[in-house]
Scaffold this motif. Structure first.
Motif, PDB file in Angstrom:
ATOM      1  N   ASN A 178      57.849  71.987   7.588  1.00  0.00           N
ATOM      2  CA  ASN A 178      57.798  71.734   6.147  1.00  0.00           C
ATOM      3  C   ASN A 178      56.339  71.590   5.713  1.00  0.00           C
ATOM      4  N   MET A 179      55.783  72.691   5.230  1.00  0.00           N
ATOM      5  CA  MET A 179      54.374  72.729   4.846  1.00  0.00           C
ATOM      6  C   MET A 179      54.045  71.729   3.743  1.00  0.00           C
ATOM      7  N   GLU A 180      54.940  71.570   2.783  1.00  0.00           N
ATOM      8  CA  GLU A 180      54.667  70.677   1.659  1.00  0.00           C
ATOM      9  C   GLU A 180      54.552  69.226   2.090  1.00  0.00           C
ATOM     10  N   LYS A 181      55.367  68.821   3.052  1.00  0.00           N
ATOM     11  CA  LYS A 181      55.301  67.446   3.549  1.00  0.00           C
ATOM     12  C   LYS A 181      53.975  67.185   4.259  1.00  0.00           C
ATOM     13  N   VAL A 182      53.490  68.186   4.995  1.00  0.00           N
ATOM     14  CA  VAL A 182      52.212  68.034   5.689  1.00  0.00           C
ATOM     15  C   VAL A 182      51.071  67.980   4.679  1.00  0.00           C
ATOM     16  N   LYS A 183      51.155  68.794   3.630  1.00  0.00           N
ATOM     17  CA  LYS A 183      50.138  68.747   2.572  1.00  0.00           C
ATOM     18  C   LYS A 183      50.110  67.371   1.914  1.00  0.00           C
ATOM     19  N   TYR A 184      51.289  66.812   1.688  1.00  0.00           N
ATOM     20  CA  TYR A 184      51.375  65.469   1.106  1.00  0.00           C
ATOM     21  C   TYR A 184      50.662  64.463   1.998  1.00  0.00           C
ATOM     22  N   ALA A 185      50.878  64.562   3.314  1.00  0.00           N
ATOM     23  CA  ALA A 185      50.262  63.617   4.241  1.00  0.00           C
ATOM     24  C   ALA A 185      48.746  63.758   4.258  1.00  0.00           C
ATOM     25  N   VAL A 186      48.251  64.989   4.173  1.00  0.00           N
ATOM     26  CA  VAL A 186      46.800  65.209   4.129  1.00  0.00           C
ATOM     27  C   VAL A 186      46.213  64.596   2.858  1.00  0.00           C
ATOM     28  N   ASP A 187      46.892  64.762   1.739  1.00  0.00           N
ATOM     29  CA  ASP A 187      46.444  64.122   0.493  1.00  0.00           C
ATOM     30  C   ASP A 187      46.440  62.605   0.643  1.00  0.00           C
TER      31      ASP A 187
END
Length: 411
Positions: A178-187
Protein backbone atom coordinates in the motif's frame (compact mmCIF):
# COMPACT_ATOMS: atom_id res chain seq x y z
CA UNK A 1 6.15 -35.48 2.16
CA UNK A 2 5.75 -37.44 5.40
CA UNK A 3 5.92 -34.31 7.55
CA UNK A 4 3.12 -32.72 5.52
CA UNK A 5 0.96 -35.85 5.96
CA UNK A 6 1.59 -35.75 9.72
CA UNK A 7 0.89 -32.01 9.82
CA UNK A 8 -2.42 -32.40 7.98
CA UNK A 9 -3.47 -35.39 10.07
CA UNK A 10 -2.78 -33.64 13.39
CA UNK A 11 -4.41 -30.42 12.24
CA UNK A 12 -7.56 -32.09 10.93
CA UNK A 13 -7.95 -34.21 14.07
CA UNK A 14 -7.71 -31.07 16.20
CA UNK A 15 -9.97 -29.25 13.75
CA UNK A 16 -12.62 -31.96 13.98
CA UNK A 17 -12.51 -31.63 17.77
CA UNK A 18 -12.99 -27.86 17.47
CA UNK A 19 -15.86 -28.50 15.06
CA UNK A 20 -17.70 -30.45 17.76
CA UNK A 21 -17.86 -27.29 19.86
CA UNK A 22 -18.91 -25.24 16.83
CA UNK A 23 -21.62 -27.77 15.91
CA UNK A 24 -22.96 -27.80 19.46
CA UNK A 25 -23.80 -24.10 19.20
CA UNK A 26 -24.47 -23.67 15.45
CA UNK A 27 -27.10 -26.11 14.11
CA UNK A 28 -27.34 -25.00 10.46
CA UNK A 29 -25.90 -27.64 8.09
CA UNK A 30 -25.06 -25.05 5.43
CA UNK A 31 -22.91 -23.15 7.92
CA UNK A 32 -21.26 -26.45 8.86
CA UNK A 33 -20.41 -26.95 5.19
CA UNK A 34 -19.07 -23.40 4.94
CA UNK A 35 -16.88 -24.07 8.00
CA UNK A 36 -15.17 -26.98 6.23
CA UNK A 37 -14.94 -25.25 2.86
CA UNK A 38 -13.09 -22.30 4.43
CA UNK A 39 -10.87 -24.66 6.42
CA UNK A 40 -9.92 -26.77 3.40
CA UNK A 41 -9.26 -23.72 1.20
CA UNK A 42 -6.99 -22.02 3.76
CA UNK A 43 -5.05 -25.17 4.63
CA UNK A 44 -4.82 -26.14 0.96
CA UNK A 45 -3.43 -22.73 0.04
CA UNK A 46 -0.92 -22.90 2.91
CA UNK A 47 0.32 -26.33 1.80
CA UNK A 48 0.43 -25.20 -1.84
CA UNK A 49 2.54 -22.13 -0.99
CA UNK A 50 4.98 -23.86 1.34
CA UNK A 51 5.30 -27.41 0.02
CA UNK A 52 8.96 -27.66 -0.93
CA UNK A 53 9.55 -24.05 0.15
CA UNK A 54 13.01 -22.94 1.21
CA UNK A 55 13.50 -19.64 2.97
CA UNK A 56 16.46 -19.09 0.68
CA UNK A 57 14.03 -18.73 -2.24
CA UNK A 58 12.50 -15.69 -0.55
CA UNK A 59 9.03 -14.87 0.73
CA UNK A 60 6.42 -13.44 -1.66
CA UNK A 61 3.20 -11.60 -0.86
CA UNK A 62 1.38 -14.87 -1.55
CA UNK A 63 3.46 -16.62 1.11
CA UNK A 64 2.77 -13.86 3.62
CA UNK A 65 -0.98 -13.94 3.08
CA UNK A 66 -0.97 -17.74 3.30
CA UNK A 67 0.71 -17.38 6.71
CA UNK A 68 -1.76 -14.70 7.80
CA UNK A 69 -4.84 -16.68 6.81
CA UNK A 70 -3.47 -19.85 8.37
CA UNK A 71 -2.82 -18.09 11.69
CA UNK A 72 -6.28 -16.51 11.53
CA UNK A 73 -7.69 -20.03 11.16
CA UNK A 74 -5.39 -21.82 13.60
CA UNK A 75 -5.40 -19.63 16.70
CA UNK A 76 -9.20 -19.35 17.25
CA UNK A 77 -9.61 -23.07 16.65
CA UNK A 78 -6.85 -23.89 19.15
CA UNK A 79 -8.77 -21.80 21.70
CA UNK A 80 -11.87 -23.88 20.93
CA UNK A 81 -9.93 -27.14 21.22
CA UNK A 82 -8.39 -26.17 24.56
CA UNK A 83 -11.73 -24.99 25.94
CA UNK A 84 -13.55 -28.19 25.06
CA UNK A 85 -10.60 -30.43 26.00
CA UNK A 86 -10.30 -29.04 29.52
CA UNK A 87 -14.06 -29.27 29.91
CA UNK A 88 -13.80 -32.95 28.97
CA UNK A 89 -11.02 -33.49 31.52
CA UNK A 90 -13.36 -32.34 34.29
CA UNK A 91 -16.37 -33.99 32.73
CA UNK A 92 -15.01 -37.56 32.73
CA UNK A 93 -14.88 -38.04 36.52
CA UNK A 94 -18.26 -36.31 36.82
CA UNK A 95 -19.66 -38.68 34.22
CA UNK A 96 -18.44 -41.69 36.19
CA UNK A 97 -19.94 -40.32 39.39
CA UNK A 98 -23.30 -39.44 37.81
CA UNK A 99 -23.48 -42.83 36.08
CA UNK A 100 -23.91 -44.48 39.47
CA UNK A 101 -25.96 -41.76 41.22
CA UNK A 102 -28.58 -40.35 38.79
CA UNK A 103 -30.99 -41.61 36.16
CA UNK A 104 -30.20 -41.93 32.46
CA UNK A 105 -32.42 -39.02 31.39
CA UNK A 106 -30.93 -36.66 33.97
CA UNK A 107 -27.43 -37.61 32.84
CA UNK A 108 -28.19 -36.81 29.21
CA UNK A 109 -29.82 -33.46 29.94
CA UNK A 110 -27.06 -32.41 32.32
CA UNK A 111 -24.15 -33.15 30.00
CA UNK A 112 -25.85 -31.77 26.88
CA UNK A 113 -26.62 -28.46 28.54
CA UNK A 114 -23.16 -28.26 30.10
CA UNK A 115 -21.49 -29.01 26.78
CA UNK A 116 -23.51 -26.30 25.07
CA UNK A 117 -22.62 -23.75 27.74
CA UNK A 118 -18.88 -24.51 27.54
CA UNK A 119 -18.98 -24.44 23.73
CA UNK A 120 -20.64 -21.01 23.76
CA UNK A 121 -18.00 -19.68 26.16
CA UNK A 122 -15.18 -21.17 24.05
CA UNK A 123 -16.62 -19.66 20.86
CA UNK A 124 -16.89 -16.27 22.54
CA UNK A 125 -13.29 -16.43 23.74
CA UNK A 126 -12.07 -17.66 20.32
CA UNK A 127 -13.70 -14.63 18.68
CA UNK A 128 -11.22 -12.34 20.48
CA UNK A 129 -8.02 -13.59 18.78
CA UNK A 130 -9.87 -13.94 15.48
CA UNK A 131 -10.93 -10.28 15.57
CA UNK A 132 -7.43 -9.23 16.68
CA UNK A 133 -5.74 -11.10 13.84
CA UNK A 134 -8.13 -9.71 11.23
CA UNK A 135 -7.57 -6.18 12.57
CA UNK A 136 -3.80 -6.75 12.66
CA UNK A 137 -3.76 -7.77 8.98
CA UNK A 138 -6.28 -5.23 7.75
CA UNK A 139 -5.12 -2.19 9.69
CA UNK A 140 -2.47 -2.95 12.32
CA UNK A 141 0.48 -3.25 9.96
CA UNK A 142 0.09 0.40 8.92
CA UNK A 143 -1.02 1.70 12.31
CA UNK A 144 2.04 3.91 12.75
CA UNK A 145 2.79 5.28 16.20
CA UNK A 146 5.18 8.10 17.11
CA UNK A 147 6.88 7.30 20.42
CA UNK A 148 8.70 10.19 22.10
CA UNK A 149 11.41 10.01 24.76
CA UNK A 150 13.58 12.56 26.53
CA UNK A 151 16.98 11.31 27.73
CA UNK A 152 19.28 13.25 30.04
CA UNK A 153 23.09 13.20 29.95
CA UNK A 154 25.35 15.24 32.18
CA UNK A 155 28.19 15.14 29.64
CA UNK A 156 26.11 16.07 26.59
CA UNK A 157 27.77 19.02 24.78
CA UNK A 158 25.78 22.15 25.58
CA UNK A 159 25.15 22.94 21.91
CA UNK A 160 23.15 19.71 21.63
CA UNK A 161 20.82 20.41 24.54
CA UNK A 162 17.36 19.85 23.03
CA UNK A 163 18.73 18.05 19.98
CA UNK A 164 16.11 15.76 18.40
CA UNK A 165 16.67 12.59 16.45
CA UNK A 166 14.14 10.36 14.71
CA UNK A 167 14.88 6.65 14.51
CA UNK A 168 13.21 4.24 12.11
CA UNK A 169 14.13 0.60 11.60
CA UNK A 170 13.18 -2.57 9.71
CA UNK A 171 11.42 -1.05 6.74
CA UNK A 172 11.23 -4.38 4.87
CA UNK A 173 10.06 -2.70 1.69
CA UNK A 174 9.43 -6.02 -0.06
CA UNK A 175 6.46 -6.64 2.24
CA UNK A 176 4.55 -3.44 1.48
CA UNK A 177 1.41 -3.48 -0.65
CA UNK A 178 0.00 0.00 0.00
CA UNK A 179 2.00 2.93 -1.36
CA UNK A 180 -0.30 5.56 0.13
CA UNK A 181 0.12 4.24 3.66
CA UNK A 182 3.91 4.35 3.30
CA UNK A 183 3.72 7.92 1.97
CA UNK A 184 1.63 8.84 5.01
CA UNK A 185 4.28 7.38 7.31
CA UNK A 186 7.07 9.31 5.56
CA UNK A 187 5.08 12.53 6.00
CA UNK A 188 4.62 11.64 9.67
CA UNK A 189 8.38 11.24 10.05
CA UNK A 190 9.03 14.63 8.46
CA UNK A 191 6.41 16.26 10.68
CA UNK A 192 8.60 15.49 13.70
CA UNK A 193 11.06 18.10 12.39
CA UNK A 194 14.01 16.31 13.97
CA UNK A 195 17.62 17.42 13.52
CA UNK A 196 18.68 14.05 12.12
CA UNK A 197 17.01 10.84 10.89
CA UNK A 198 18.70 7.53 11.73
CA UNK A 199 17.73 4.23 10.10
CA UNK A 200 18.93 1.06 11.81
CA UNK A 201 18.79 -1.59 9.12
CA UNK A 202 16.70 -4.10 7.12
CA UNK A 203 15.48 -1.81 4.37
CA UNK A 204 14.54 -4.87 2.28
CA UNK A 205 13.54 -8.48 2.90
CA UNK A 206 16.15 -9.93 0.55
CA UNK A 207 16.73 -8.08 -2.72
CA UNK A 208 17.60 -4.50 -3.65
CA UNK A 209 14.87 -4.49 -6.30
CA UNK A 210 12.23 -4.50 -3.53
CA UNK A 211 13.22 -0.94 -2.66
CA UNK A 212 12.95 0.44 -6.21
CA UNK A 213 9.16 1.19 -6.18
CA UNK A 214 9.53 3.02 -2.86
CA UNK A 215 12.69 4.99 -3.65
CA UNK A 216 10.70 8.06 -4.65
CA UNK A 217 8.74 7.79 -1.40
CA UNK A 218 11.67 7.51 0.99
CA UNK A 219 13.71 10.16 -0.83
CA UNK A 220 11.20 12.66 0.56
CA UNK A 221 12.69 12.15 4.05
CA UNK A 222 14.28 15.34 5.27
CA UNK A 223 16.30 16.40 8.32
CA UNK A 224 18.56 19.42 8.95
CA UNK A 225 21.65 17.33 9.70
CA UNK A 226 20.92 14.61 7.18
CA UNK A 227 19.97 10.95 7.08
CA UNK A 228 22.21 8.09 8.25
CA UNK A 229 21.79 4.33 8.03
CA UNK A 230 23.35 0.95 8.77
CA UNK A 231 22.75 -2.53 7.36
CA UNK A 232 20.57 -5.20 8.96
CA UNK A 233 20.80 -8.96 8.54
CA UNK A 234 18.27 -9.02 5.67
CA UNK A 235 20.14 -6.40 3.64
CA UNK A 236 23.02 -8.72 2.71
CA UNK A 237 20.86 -11.09 0.66
CA UNK A 238 21.94 -14.06 2.77
CA UNK A 239 18.48 -15.66 2.68
CA UNK A 240 18.27 -16.08 -1.10
CA UNK A 241 19.65 -18.70 -3.50
CA UNK A 242 21.75 -16.58 -5.85
CA UNK A 243 22.94 -17.92 -9.18
CA UNK A 244 26.47 -16.78 -8.29
CA UNK A 245 28.54 -15.00 -5.66
CA UNK A 246 28.87 -12.13 -8.12
CA UNK A 247 25.09 -11.71 -8.31
CA UNK A 248 24.85 -11.59 -4.52
CA UNK A 249 27.66 -9.05 -4.33
CA UNK A 250 26.00 -6.92 -7.03
CA UNK A 251 22.72 -6.98 -5.11
CA UNK A 252 24.44 -5.48 -2.08
CA UNK A 253 26.13 -2.85 -4.20
CA UNK A 254 22.78 -1.99 -5.78
CA UNK A 255 21.26 -1.66 -2.31
CA UNK A 256 24.02 0.70 -1.21
CA UNK A 257 23.49 2.81 -4.33
CA UNK A 258 19.73 2.99 -3.75
CA UNK A 259 20.27 4.12 -0.17
CA UNK A 260 22.58 6.85 -1.42
CA UNK A 261 19.97 7.95 -3.99
CA UNK A 262 17.38 8.19 -1.21
CA UNK A 263 19.75 10.40 0.75
CA UNK A 264 21.08 8.03 3.40
CA UNK A 265 24.70 8.20 4.45
CA UNK A 266 25.40 4.50 4.95
CA UNK A 267 27.84 3.83 7.79
CA UNK A 268 29.77 0.59 7.25
CA UNK A 269 31.81 0.10 10.42
CA UNK A 270 32.64 3.80 10.45
CA UNK A 271 31.77 7.00 12.24
CA UNK A 272 30.87 10.62 11.52
CA UNK A 273 30.69 13.73 13.65
CA UNK A 274 27.54 15.81 13.98
CA UNK A 275 28.63 19.39 14.64
CA UNK A 276 26.80 22.34 16.12
CA UNK A 277 28.10 25.71 17.35
CA UNK A 278 31.67 24.48 17.56
CA UNK A 279 30.80 21.30 19.48
CA UNK A 280 30.25 17.78 18.25
CA UNK A 281 28.90 14.33 19.00
CA UNK A 282 30.08 11.11 17.38
CA UNK A 283 27.69 9.00 15.32
CA UNK A 284 29.00 5.43 15.06
CA UNK A 285 27.52 2.89 12.63
CA UNK A 286 28.33 -0.83 12.58
CA UNK A 287 27.35 -3.50 10.13
CA UNK A 288 25.07 -6.25 11.39
CA UNK A 289 26.24 -8.10 14.48
CA UNK A 290 23.81 -10.62 15.93
CA UNK A 291 23.99 -13.46 18.41
CA UNK A 292 22.35 -16.83 17.79
CA UNK A 293 23.52 -17.49 14.25
CA UNK A 294 22.92 -14.08 12.70
CA UNK A 295 25.57 -12.32 10.63
CA UNK A 296 28.49 -10.86 12.62
CA UNK A 297 29.99 -8.41 10.13
CA UNK A 298 29.92 -5.59 12.68
CA UNK A 299 33.30 -4.37 13.95
CA UNK A 300 32.80 -1.93 16.82
CA UNK A 301 36.48 -1.12 17.27
CA UNK A 302 36.96 -0.41 13.57
CA UNK A 303 33.86 1.78 13.53
CA UNK A 304 35.11 3.84 16.48
CA UNK A 305 38.75 4.03 15.36
CA UNK A 306 38.56 7.68 14.29
CA UNK A 307 36.74 9.07 17.34
CA UNK A 308 37.92 9.93 20.82
CA UNK A 309 37.08 7.81 23.85
CA UNK A 310 35.68 10.86 25.62
CA UNK A 311 33.35 11.93 22.80
CA UNK A 312 29.61 11.80 23.36
CA UNK A 313 28.60 8.80 21.25
CA UNK A 314 25.46 7.53 19.53
CA UNK A 315 25.81 3.99 18.17
CA UNK A 316 23.65 2.54 15.40
CA UNK A 317 23.61 -1.27 15.52
CA UNK A 318 20.75 -3.29 14.03
CA UNK A 319 20.59 -6.20 16.47
CA UNK A 320 20.13 -5.46 20.21
CA UNK A 321 22.06 -8.61 21.13
CA UNK A 322 25.16 -6.65 20.05
CA UNK A 323 24.52 -4.15 22.85
CA UNK A 324 24.05 -6.95 25.37
CA UNK A 325 27.07 -9.03 24.30
CA UNK A 326 29.63 -6.41 23.23
CA UNK A 327 28.67 -2.78 23.67
CA UNK A 328 27.75 -2.47 27.36
CA UNK A 329 31.14 -3.72 28.55
CA UNK A 330 33.24 -1.98 25.91
CA UNK A 331 35.99 0.39 27.07
CA UNK A 332 34.28 3.18 25.18
CA UNK A 333 31.14 4.48 26.85
CA UNK A 334 28.33 4.47 24.26
CA UNK A 335 25.81 6.92 25.65
CA UNK A 336 22.94 5.86 23.36
CA UNK A 337 22.56 2.82 21.12
CA UNK A 338 19.80 2.53 18.53
CA UNK A 339 18.67 -0.92 17.39
CA UNK A 340 15.71 -2.74 15.86
CA UNK A 341 15.55 -6.28 14.46
CA UNK A 342 13.05 -7.87 16.89
CA UNK A 343 9.87 -6.25 15.45
CA UNK A 344 8.47 -6.90 18.94
CA UNK A 345 7.53 -10.14 17.13
CA UNK A 346 4.68 -8.04 15.62
CA UNK A 347 2.53 -9.48 18.38
CA UNK A 348 2.08 -8.63 22.03
CA UNK A 349 0.23 -6.61 24.62
CA UNK A 350 1.22 -3.07 25.58
CA UNK A 351 -0.22 -0.51 27.93
CA UNK A 352 2.14 2.45 27.40
CA UNK A 353 4.02 3.32 30.54
CA UNK A 354 2.58 0.37 32.46
CA UNK A 355 3.01 -2.97 30.81
CA UNK A 356 4.47 -4.64 27.74
CA UNK A 357 4.75 -8.29 26.82
CA UNK A 358 5.56 -10.32 23.73
CA UNK A 359 6.81 -13.89 23.25
CA UNK A 360 9.95 -12.37 21.71
CA UNK A 361 11.09 -11.50 25.26
CA UNK A 362 12.07 -15.17 25.63
CA UNK A 363 14.57 -14.69 22.77
CA UNK A 364 15.78 -11.14 23.37
CA UNK A 365 16.42 -9.55 26.75
CA UNK A 366 16.10 -6.09 25.19
CA UNK A 367 13.26 -6.28 22.70
CA UNK A 368 11.28 -3.01 22.59
CA UNK A 369 11.65 0.51 23.92
CA UNK A 370 14.22 2.19 26.16
CA UNK A 371 16.55 0.29 28.49
CA UNK A 372 19.39 1.54 30.67
CA UNK A 373 22.46 -0.39 31.86
CA UNK A 374 25.69 0.94 33.38
CA UNK A 375 24.74 4.52 32.57
CA UNK A 376 24.13 3.67 28.89
CA UNK A 377 20.83 3.67 27.02
CA UNK A 378 19.47 1.57 24.19
CA UNK A 379 16.28 2.07 22.23
CA UNK A 380 14.98 -1.02 20.45
CA UNK A 381 12.64 0.21 17.74
CA UNK A 382 9.63 -2.06 17.06
CA UNK A 383 10.08 -1.62 13.32
CA UNK A 384 8.51 0.37 10.51
CA UNK A 385 7.42 -2.56 8.34
CA UNK A 386 6.58 -6.22 8.79
CA UNK A 387 7.86 -9.60 7.68
CA UNK A 388 6.28 -13.05 7.04
CA UNK A 389 3.05 -12.45 8.97
CA UNK A 390 1.35 -9.59 7.06
CA UNK A 391 0.14 -7.72 10.11
CA UNK A 392 0.77 -6.45 13.62
CA UNK A 393 -1.24 -7.23 16.73
CA UNK A 394 -0.70 -5.00 19.75
CA UNK A 395 2.88 -4.12 18.69
CA UNK A 396 2.43 -1.29 16.21
CA UNK A 397 4.89 0.05 13.61
CA UNK A 398 7.05 2.66 15.28
CA UNK A 399 8.61 6.03 14.60
CA UNK A 400 10.86 6.97 17.52
CA UNK A 401 11.68 10.57 18.44
CA UNK A 402 14.38 11.05 21.08
CA UNK A 403 15.27 14.45 22.53
CA UNK A 404 18.68 14.80 24.14
CA UNK A 405 18.87 17.02 27.23
CA UNK A 406 21.92 18.18 29.13
CA UNK A 407 21.89 17.59 32.88
CA UNK A 408 20.95 15.00 35.42
CA UNK A 409 17.84 12.90 34.96
CA UNK A 410 14.91 14.31 37.00
CA UNK A 411 14.15 12.32 40.12
Amino acid sequence: MLRWIIFLAVFLIADYYAFQAFKTVVKNNWIHLLYWVITVLIIGNFVFQFYGFSRRNGLTHAHSYAVGLFIALLVPKMVLVLGVFFEDVFRVPQAIYRYFTVGEAAKGNYFASRRQFISKVALGVAAIPLASIIYGIYKGRYNYKVLKYTLHFEDLPAAFDGYKLTQISDIHSGSFDNMEKVKYAVDLINEQDSDVILFTGDIVNNKAEELVPYKTVFDKLKAKDGLYSVLGNHDYGDYVNWESDEAKHQNLEDLKALQKEIGFNLLLNESKYLEKNGERIALVGVENWGAGGFKTAGDLHKAAATIDKNDFKILMSHDPSHWEKKVIDDDYHYHLTLSGHTHGMQFGIEIPGWFKWSPVKWRYKYWAGIYKEMGQYINVNRGFGYLAFPGRIGIWPEITVIELKKGAEPV
